[in-house]
Scaffold this motif. Structure first.
Motif, short mmCIF file in Angstrom:
data_model
loop_
_atom_site.label_atom_id
_atom_site.label_comp_id
_atom_site.label_asym_id
_atom_site.label_seq_id
_atom_site.Cartn_x
_atom_site.Cartn_y
_atom_site.Cartn_z
N GLU A 37 0.83 -1.19 -0.06
CA GLU A 37 -0.04 0.11 0.03
C GLU A 37 0.74 1.29 -0.11
O GLU A 37 0.55 2.28 -0.78
CB GLU A 37 -1.03 -0.01 1.01
N ARG A 38 1.92 1.05 0.88
CA ARG A 38 2.65 2.42 0.93
C ARG A 38 3.49 2.53 -0.42
O ARG A 38 3.81 3.70 -1.17
CB ARG A 38 3.96 2.17 1.82
N GLN A 39 3.93 1.41 -1.03
CA GLN A 39 4.46 1.52 -2.40
C GLN A 39 3.48 2.24 -3.41
O GLN A 39 3.94 3.04 -4.58
CB GLN A 39 4.91 0.24 -3.00
N ASP A 40 2.34 1.73 -3.52
CA ASP A 40 0.93 2.29 -4.52
C ASP A 40 0.82 3.66 -4.23
O ASP A 40 0.84 4.32 -5.15
CB ASP A 40 -0.11 1.55 -4.06
N ASP A 41 0.77 4.33 -2.93
CA ASP A 41 0.78 5.45 -2.50
C ASP A 41 1.77 6.49 -3.22
O ASP A 41 1.71 7.29 -3.72
CB ASP A 41 0.46 5.72 -1.08
N LYS A 42 3.05 5.79 -2.85
CA LYS A 42 4.18 6.87 -3.76
C LYS A 42 4.31 6.70 -5.14
O LYS A 42 4.48 7.71 -5.57
CB LYS A 42 5.52 6.01 -3.11
N LEU A 46 4.12 9.85 -7.35
CA LEU A 46 5.00 10.34 -8.28
C LEU A 46 4.45 10.63 -9.61
O LEU A 46 4.77 11.57 -10.47
CB LEU A 46 5.95 9.22 -8.38
N TYR A 47 3.43 9.74 -10.16
CA TYR A 47 3.05 9.76 -11.44
C TYR A 47 1.44 10.57 -11.50
O TYR A 47 1.24 10.69 -12.60
CB TYR A 47 2.93 8.31 -11.96
N GLY A 48 0.90 10.66 -10.45
CA GLY A 48 -0.40 11.14 -10.43
C GLY A 48 -1.54 9.99 -10.63
O GLY A 48 -0.97 9.00 -11.34
N LYS A 49 -2.58 10.17 -10.37
CA LYS A 49 -3.61 9.12 -10.39
C LYS A 49 -4.10 9.38 -11.94
O LYS A 49 -4.02 10.35 -12.76
CB LYS A 49 -4.86 9.58 -9.58
N ARG A 50 -4.38 8.34 -12.40
CA ARG A 50 -4.73 7.91 -13.70
C ARG A 50 -6.12 8.37 -14.22
O ARG A 50 -7.16 7.85 -13.46
CB ARG A 50 -4.54 6.62 -14.61
#
Length: 50
Positions: A37-42, A46-50
């Motif tokens: 979850e932390r990785q997904d949040d970061k 970084l890339y913004g939500k799609r």
């Protein structure tokens, strides 16, 4: 005799490489749920939500 040395060098090098790859794959571990979850949040930060 020279042929055996060449055979040992090529086969031994391939074997060592194979063992190193097998060790690397075997020693990897899965991320825990919290780490994932932390990785997904970061990544979203970084890339913004799609």
């Amino acid at each position: 005799m020279e042929n055996y040395i060449w055979l040992f060098a090529t086969a031994g090098g391939a074997a060592i490489l194979g063992l190193a790859l097998a060790y690397g794959l075997a020693s990897q571990r899965k991320l825990s749920r919290a780490e994932k979850e932390r990785q997904d949040d970061k990544v979203e930060d970084l890339y913004g939500k799609r």
